[in-house]
Structure formats: structure tokens, C-alpha cells
Design an enzyme around this catalytic site. Structure first.
Site, mmCIF file in Angstrom:
data_model
loop_
_atom_site.group_PDB
_atom_site.id
_atom_site.type_symbol
_atom_site.label_atom_id
_atom_site.label_comp_id
_atom_site.label_asym_id
_atom_site.label_seq_id
_atom_site.Cartn_x
_atom_site.Cartn_y
_atom_site.Cartn_z
ATOM 1 N N GLN A 126 0.828 -1.205 0.000
ATOM 2 C CA GLN A 126 0.000 0.000 0.000
ATOM 3 C C GLN A 126 0.865 1.259 0.000
ATOM 4 O OE1 GLN A 126 -2.303 0.431 3.592
ATOM 5 N NE2 GLN A 126 -3.753 1.855 2.684
ATOM 6 N N GLY A 127 0.778 2.051 -1.043
ATOM 7 C CA GLY A 127 1.558 3.287 -1.134
ATOM 8 C C GLY A 127 0.730 4.502 -0.789
ATOM 9 N N GLU A 244 -10.972 -1.282 5.285
ATOM 10 C CA GLU A 244 -9.864 -1.679 6.165
ATOM 11 C C GLU A 244 -10.289 -1.650 7.622
ATOM 12 O OE1 GLU A 244 -5.267 -0.302 7.228
ATOM 13 O OE2 GLU A 244 -6.540 0.997 6.033
ATOM 14 N N SER A 380 -6.176 6.444 13.422
ATOM 15 C CA SER A 380 -5.813 6.522 14.839
ATOM 16 C C SER A 380 -7.055 6.604 15.712
ATOM 17 C CB SER A 380 -4.912 7.735 15.097
ATOM 18 O OG SER A 380 -5.669 8.930 15.014
ATOM 19 N N GLU A 382 -7.758 8.581 18.030
ATOM 20 C CA GLU A 382 -8.237 9.957 18.187
ATOM 21 C C GLU A 382 -9.177 10.333 17.032
ATOM 22 O OE1 GLU A 382 -4.858 9.284 20.674
ATOM 23 O OE2 GLU A 382 -5.110 8.984 18.528
#
Length: 395
Positions: A126-127, A244, A380, A382
Site C-alpha cells: 500500500q503506497g 480496512e 488513529s 483519536e
């Protein structure tokens, strides 16, 4: 809301459980039990076993090799896979670029790439993330300038997981520097053996080489490797990231880890008695098990809602699964560290042949430090709390 499995679903669970027990190579399972890294060969071998069974891409549409399973069956399959434990099919192909290709790609791309992804003939990476463009992914600076029939790509990606094994990369590149951040990005596929691609491994705190820096210097990529429309890559990236985050709770894996913790704590002594009899340790273990049960019920509610409302964009409640799932995984590594105590201090490099005889305890401390990352990747915690505030609580 009925969260219990039907008779047919329980029979399906038994079928999946039996297949994993009989088909997963014992050495691969033992590596996962002990917290060691599986090799590329392990991953390819297992995914091809799954593909031969027809289970490598169960959530894909049937016309592209999927199973046609319900969302509940897919949930059962994933939980049993993690609880065995068995390796998940390579996510960069199966869960990320594969769905993007069959949703937004052209027929030629679907015909060429999808069967190879299912059988792991091509290893994908994955880029996305770049130095200075991790959480703020739309600030990426890697450019793709069209010159005739090719894009010329220049830039750098970082934290590129398992790029050292990769045959192909799906890459976000800026194709319109004058557009606003999210509007000038394209989703491009290219061969990692292309001239101008350089991979530099980054050693992680657990001693492994899981992530990499990847550099692009005048890499020429055929224009036909563009997925969908030019400058629409941000839309495809959001679609990918939604997929994902859906299965990131890892309830099955945490169940397996807690079973192992109970077994180890019954064998390791503290003050002359098994650690499992220590009231303080038992309280921490019980609290974690309660948290995991609550997480499991929440995940089942998300699955039930999907069954009721049909498949669409991911449920915002999946952000709750990401937060609690990652926190529980980190707590589990803390419990393992408490069990092993000073036996976790020796360090054995997994790339040394002698590590085959090394005690499982030597993987506990590196695993503890490495699992600090799970509250960051996949969005994340957060950021997930912001999503819950807006999309779930309406604040």
C-alpha cells in the site's frame, strides 16, 4: 435484536472450524501461537490452500471469486480464522486493492488482477503514507505527471508494510498540483520491479522488518494502470480505508490470546502458587474478558445491522470496534508481559536460525512494544473518536 446464531449458522461454524483444524499446517499455527512472524512462504502456502477451497476472498462478489456468504457467515469465518489462529489472507490484496479494482476498475483490470490477488500470485503493498502526510493523507506530495502513454512518478512513501516482498503497489499520486488537496489525487497500480523503485527496510522495535521506505525516481507507469478516473483517487482511498477498518476489532484473535494467558498463568508460579490464583491478576484478567465480551456483542450488533439494512458504506459504529479492539489487544500484551516477568528479558532475533529453539517468552516484550502501533494504524483512535462524536452521537 437477536444476536444468537441460527442452527444453520452453528453448522457453518463447525464446518469452518473443522477445515482450519485439518488444513492449516501445524508449523504455521505454532508460529502464531508463540507470537512469531510468519514468512512470505507461509502466507502464500496458506492463502493458496484457502483459494483452492474457494475461501480466499469470501467477501468479494461471487462473479469475482467470492462465496456469496451472508454477513453473519463472514463474521463467523473471520472469528474462527483468528481464534485458530491462522493467518488472514494478505489484506493489501484481498481487503484493499481487490475491492477497489472490482468496484472502480475496468474489465481488463478485473480480469487480470483479481484471480492473481485471490491466489496470491501477486504480493501487493500500500503506497499511501508519506513523511509529513500520515494522518493528513491528503497532503501527500508524490507526483504522477503524464507524458504520452505513461505517468512519470516521483516521491516517497513510508511505513509501507511488507514492501520488501511486494510484486505490485497501489499508490496515491498527485496528478493535479493546482487542485485542492483531495481533488488532485489519482489511484495508480505499478510493478515494484519498475526501474526507479527503491525499497529501504525499517527495523521495528520487535526486531522485525515489517515496514519500509519506498522511493520513486522517474518511475514510468503505463497510463492503463490508472484505476477509475484521473483525480478521483481520494474517493477510492476513502472507500478502501472504510473496508480496512471494518474487521479491525480482532475479537477472535483476542479470544485465542486470553485462552493462552489462562493456560500460561496456571503454569507460572508467583509467591509459591500459580499466578492464576493471584487475586490482583485474576481481577485484571476478568476485566479484560468482560471488555472483550462487550466488544464481541457490539461487533455482532454491527453485523446484525448490516444484515438488516443491507451492505453499504461502513457503519460509523465500526469506529467503536477499532478503539476498543486495539485497546484490548494492547492490554493482552501487558498481561502476557506480567506472566513472563524476567523471562521476557532475553531477546532472540527472529532472523537467526537459532530462534527456532528460542523460548516463546522472548517474543513477549518485543510484541508488547510493537503493539503500541495498533491504536494508530487503520485510522488513529483519536480520529475514530471524532467520527463517533459526529456520526454516532451527532455532536
Amino acid at each position: 435484536m437477536d444476536l444468537s446464531f441460527s442452527k444453520e449458522e452453528l453448522a457453518f461454524r463447525d464446518e469452518v472450524r473443522t477445515f482450519f483444524k485439518e488444513s492449516l499446517p501445524a508449523d504455521i499455527r505454532q508460529k502464531l501461537v508463540e507470537g512469531r512472524h510468519t514468512s512470505k512462504e507461509d502466507m502464500v502456502n496458506w492463502q493458496r490452500i484457502l483459494n483452492k477451497k474457494g475461501w480466499a476472498v469470501p467477501h468479494w462478489p461471487v462473479e469475482y471469486g467470492g462465496t456469496g456468504w451472508s454477513s453473519v457467515q463472514q463474521y463467523i469465518f473471520l472469528e474462527e480464522l483468528q481464534a485458530t489462529p491462522a493467518p488472514s489472507p494478505l489484506p493489501f490484496g484481498v481487503n484493499m486493492v481487490g475491492p477497489v479494482i472490482y468496484t472502480f476498475g475496468n474489465e481488463e483490470q478485473k480480469k487480470h488482477y483479481l484471480p492473481r490477488i485471490a491466489n496470491l500470485d501477486d504480493w501487493w503493498c500500500q503506497g499511501f503514507s508519506e513523511p509529513g502526510a500520515g494522518s493528513d493523507l491528503a497532503s501527500l506530495k508524490t507526483t504522477a505527471k503524464r507524458k504520452g502513454d505513461v505517468y512519470v512518478i516521483n516521491g516517497q512513501k513510508t511505513w509501507t508494510t511488507l514492501a520488501q516482498h511486494a510484486d505490485w503497489i497501489f499508490c496515491l499520486c498527485r496528478t493535479d498540483p493546482d487542485a485542492k488537496k483531495q481533488s488532485g489525487i489519482s489511484f495508480i497500480l505499478f510493478d515494484m520491479k519498475s526501474r526507479g523503485v527503491t525499497v529501504r527496510p525499517i527495523q521495528t522495535i520487535d526486531g522485525g522488518f515489517e515496514v519500509n521506505e519506498v522511493f520513486f525516481d522517474d518511475v514510468e507507469v503505463p497510463v492503463e494502470n490508472l484505476v477509475g478516473e484521473e483525480n478521483k483517487g481520494w474517493d477510492y482511498a476513502k472507500f478502501l480505508l472504510g473496508n480496512e477498518r471494518t474487521n479491525i476489532a480482532r475479537v477472535g484473535m483476542s479470544k485465542e490470546r486470553l485462552r493462552r494467558i489462562r493456560d500460561l498463568a496456571s503454569k507460572v508460579e508467583s509467591d509459591g502458587k500459580p499466578l492464576i490464583q493471584d487475586s490482583r491478576f485474576r481481577e485484571k484478567l476478568a476485566a479484560t474478558e468482560i471488555e472483550l465480551k462487550a466488544l464481541e456483542l457490539t461487533q455482532m450488533r454491527v453485523v446484525a445491522n448490516e444484515r438488516k439494512n443491507g451492505k453499504g458504506k461502513p457503519d460509523p459504529a465500526s469506529s467503536i470496534l477499532k478503539i476498543k479492539g486495539s485497546e484490548i489487544q494492547q492490554t493482552i500484551t501487558e498481561l502476557l508481559l506480567e506472566i513472563t516477568g524476567p523471562f521476557a528479558l532475553p531477546y532472540a532475533d527472529e532472523h537467526d536460525k537459532s530462534n527456532e529453539e528460542a523460548s516463546w517468552a522472548t517474543t513477549v516484550a518485543p510484541g508488547y512494544f510493537n503493539y503500541r502501533k495498533v491504536s494508530i494504524y487503520g485510522g488513529s483512535n483519536e480520529i475514530q473518536r471524532n467520527i463517533i462524536t459526529k456520526a454516532v452521537l451527532g455532536l
